[in-house]
Design a protein around this motif. Structure first.
Motif, PDB file in Angstrom:
ATOM      1  N   UNK A  38       0.910  -1.223   0.099  1.00 56.06           N
ATOM      2  CA  UNK A  38       0.151  -0.059   0.207  1.00 56.06           C
ATOM      3  C   UNK A  38       0.788   1.120   0.019  1.00 56.06           C
ATOM      4  N   UNK A  39       0.650   2.177  -0.888  1.00 54.89           N
ATOM      5  CA  UNK A  39       1.538   3.238  -1.064  1.00 54.89           C
ATOM      6  C   UNK A  39       0.833   4.438   0.053  1.00 54.89           C
ATOM      7  N   UNK A  40       2.124   4.965   0.822  1.00 53.63           N
ATOM      8  CA  UNK A  40       1.803   6.245   1.715  1.00 53.63           C
ATOM      9  C   UNK A  40       0.805   7.154   1.208  1.00 53.63           C
ATOM     10  N   UNK A  41       0.830   7.477   0.035  1.00 54.00           N
ATOM     11  CA  UNK A  41       0.106   8.676  -0.429  1.00 54.00           C
ATOM     12  C   UNK A  41      -1.345   8.182  -0.658  1.00 54.00           C
ATOM     13  N   UNK A  42      -1.691   6.931  -0.793  1.00 52.33           N
ATOM     14  CA  UNK A  42      -3.137   6.438  -0.855  1.00 52.33           C
ATOM     15  C   UNK A  42      -3.627   6.321   0.489  1.00 52.33           C
ATOM     16  N   UNK A  43      -2.929   6.204   1.614  1.00 52.06           N
ATOM     17  CA  UNK A  43      -3.449   5.985   3.121  1.00 52.06           C
ATOM     18  C   UNK A  43      -3.770   7.594   3.334  1.00 52.06           C
ATOM     19  N   UNK A  44      -2.775   8.386   2.893  1.00 53.33           N
ATOM     20  CA  UNK A  44      -2.848   9.787   3.344  1.00 53.33           C
ATOM     21  C   UNK A  44      -4.379  10.538   2.725  1.00 53.33           C
ATOM     22  N   UNK A  45      -4.574  10.019   1.572  1.00 55.81           N
ATOM     23  CA  UNK A  45      -5.728  10.545   1.239  1.00 55.81           C
ATOM     24  C   UNK A  45      -6.804   9.978   1.813  1.00 55.81           C
ATOM     25  N   UNK A  46      -6.895   9.083   2.499  1.00 55.59           N
ATOM     26  CA  UNK A  46      -8.059   8.686   3.331  1.00 55.59           C
ATOM     27  C   UNK A  46      -8.289   9.457   4.357  1.00 55.59           C
ATOM     28  N   UNK A  47      -7.449  10.189   4.997  1.00 57.85           N
ATOM     29  CA  UNK A  47      -7.483  11.133   5.843  1.00 57.85           C
ATOM     30  C   UNK A  47      -8.318  12.236   5.711  1.00 57.85           C
ATOM     31  N   UNK A  48      -8.355  12.457   4.247  1.00 53.98           N
ATOM     32  CA  UNK A  48      -9.276  13.652   3.756  1.00 53.98           C
ATOM     33  C   UNK A  48     -10.629  13.181   4.328  1.00 53.98           C
ATOM     34  N   UNK A  49     -11.240  12.293   4.506  1.00 54.98           N
ATOM     35  CA  UNK A  49     -12.636  12.149   4.903  1.00 54.98           C
ATOM     36  C   UNK A  49     -12.856  12.553   6.311  1.00 54.98           C
ATOM     37  N   UNK A  50     -11.741  12.778   7.092  1.00 59.81           N
ATOM     38  CA  UNK A  50     -12.098  13.290   8.402  1.00 59.81           C
ATOM     39  C   UNK A  50     -12.298  14.694   8.442  1.00 59.81           C
ATOM     40  N   UNK A  51     -13.322  15.358   7.799  1.00 62.47           N
ATOM     41  CA  UNK A  51     -14.131  16.538   8.196  1.00 62.47           C
ATOM     42  C   UNK A  51     -14.610  16.477   9.589  1.00 62.47           C
ATOM     43  N   UNK A  52     -14.952  17.878   9.976  1.00 64.22           N
ATOM     44  CA  UNK A  52     -15.596  18.056  11.088  1.00 64.22           C
ATOM     45  C   UNK A  52     -16.926  17.278  11.148  1.00 64.22           C
ATOM     46  N   UNK A  53     -17.759  17.463  10.151  1.00 65.03           N
ATOM     47  CA  UNK A  53     -19.002  16.735  10.187  1.00 65.03           C
ATOM     48  C   UNK A  53     -18.876  14.992  10.270  1.00 65.03           C
ATOM     49  N   UNK A  54     -17.903  14.564   9.614  1.00 65.17           N
ATOM     50  CA  UNK A  54     -17.733  13.159   9.509  1.00 65.17           C
ATOM     51  C   UNK A  54     -17.104  12.698  10.808  1.00 65.17           C
TER      52      UNK A  54
END
Length: 393
Positions: free
Chosen positions: A274-290
């Motif tokens: 698993x590429x680190x960039x792919x994992x880092x992009x998953x962090x984008x879902x952590x908005x205040x609402x989510x």
């Protein structure tokens, strides 16, 4: 090329896993100079020594309870499925009484299979040295025997001896009674080491039980190069010779071993690196609402003024991994993989395949979408998390 010696652990029906594992090792160029085993491990080893791994694989693919112990397949499958009707209980009682009167389960079918498939002459002339471990009850002594130590014409007798489970009729050789070799050493790395073999691969069948005799001493031997293949999760019961289960174990042993030798990602599943960039992009879902919803589903405590995103990332994710997966880690990558695998496993997604991260996310997403509304407790947080991850287009 460096050659390796193999030691195969005993474990009854779990032995199908070893055949898949050896095929994986051979695909990666493994050359074997010696192979030994205990119980079912010894039987598998005999086939490998005589150069018949394909024949062994086909045998496992079609094996059943009736082939081995003359017990009706349907009867045993119903017992494993906890389907206890009066007819099944009555039939099981008859089998138990018969085994009790005869001082153990009859092993004539097992002997017949060995006599049909094992070629003693081939094994004696093989470039791969063969050995096994058994235990003599008559003199209370273990026997670690290489092929040259076994009297000619008695190889099948000793294969029966090493695999003679306590529930079976006692195997006798020259009026001496024998018991399954697992009673002494179920994975005899020591036997190989003492014989001068230093590059050793042990293929185990139990994930949590370490049954390598004197392992604490062996692991400190500086001249010992020991590699251990361990199932990523516990394998089925040692007497579960259901044909479908055995076929799954063959495939699982192959994939699980490829995963370990190629150092793929994943816990219970095999995932390409698993590429680190792919994992880092998953962090984008952590908005205040989510994050607020995620924290609530995870039942994580927080106070007004707390950074809800940090609570979700640092507290809730870890909590889910511990409670749902039994994995305690601060690594975001490992936490993500843990929850993806948890949800995939809840949906019975096959483990007999190597997945890209996106492929497994997609499988898990389908499971989450189907089950989130009826889910309860903190499990809902895992489904909610997966539902919001989008695999790359």
């Amino acid at each position: 090329m460096k050659k390796y010696s193999l030691v195969l652990e005993g474990g009854g029906a779990k032995g199908a896993y070893q055949v898949g594992a050896i095929k994986a090792l051979q695909k990666r160029g493994l050359e074997i100079d010696c192979i030994i085993g205990t119980s079912i491990g010894a039987i598998n080893a005999a086939f490998i020594a005589q150069g018949d791994i394909d024949k062994l694989e086909k045998l496992w693919q079609t094996l059943s309870f009736q082939d081995l112990m003359d017990i009706n397949n349907e009867l045993v499958e119903n017992i494993f499925c906890m389907n206890f009707t009066s007819e099944i209980l009555n039939e099981a009682r008859k089998k138990f009484i018969k085994a009790f009167k005869e001082k153990g389960i009859d092993t004539a079918n097992i002997r017949h299979l060995l006599e049909m498939y094992i070629d003693e002459e081939k094994i004696r002339n093989s470039s791969i040295r063969f050995g096994l471990v058994t235990y003599c009850l008559s003199n209370m002594k273990p026997q670690k025997l290489f092929i040259e130590d076994i009297p000619k014409g008695k190889l099948v007798d000793y294969l029966m001896a090493t695999s003679n489970l306590p529930v079976f009729k006692r195997q006798k050789i020259d009026n001496m009674s024998f018991l399954d070799g697992g009673a002494y050493d179920n994975c005899s790395v020591e036997m190989l080491y003492d014989a001068g073999y230093k590059n050793i691969i042990a293929i185990k069948l139990f994930k949590r039980r370490n049954r390598i005799r004197n392992y604490s001493k062996l692991k400190n031997k500086k001249d010992l190069n020991l590699n251990i293949i361990v199932p990523s999760e516990e394998l089925p019961f040692i007497l579960n010779f259901e044909t479908k289960t055995l076929n799954k174990l063959l495939k699982y042993g192959y994939i699980d071993t490829i995963k370990q030798i190629d150092k793929l990602d994943g816990y219970k599943y095999a995932i390409y690196k698993i590429e680190d960039e792919k994992i880092d992009r998953i962090k984008d879902i952590f908005t205040p609402a989510f994050s607020l919803e995620f924290v609530k589903y995870a039942k994580s405590s927080y106070k007004i003024g707390d950074n809800i995103i940090n609570i979700a990332l640092e507290k809730s994710l870890k909590k889910l991994c511990v409670f749902l997966c039994g994995i305690n880690t601060k690594s975001f990558k490992k936490q993500v993989v843990c929850l993806i695998e948890y949800v995939a496993n809840k949906g019975n997604v096959s483990k007999n395949k190597i997945y890209t991260l996106d492929e497994l996310i997609h499988k898990a997403w389908k499971v989450a979408s189907k089950n989130i509304e009826k889910s309860k407790g903190i499990e809902k947080a895992a489904y909610y998390f997966i539902e919001n991850i989008k695999e790359d287009e």
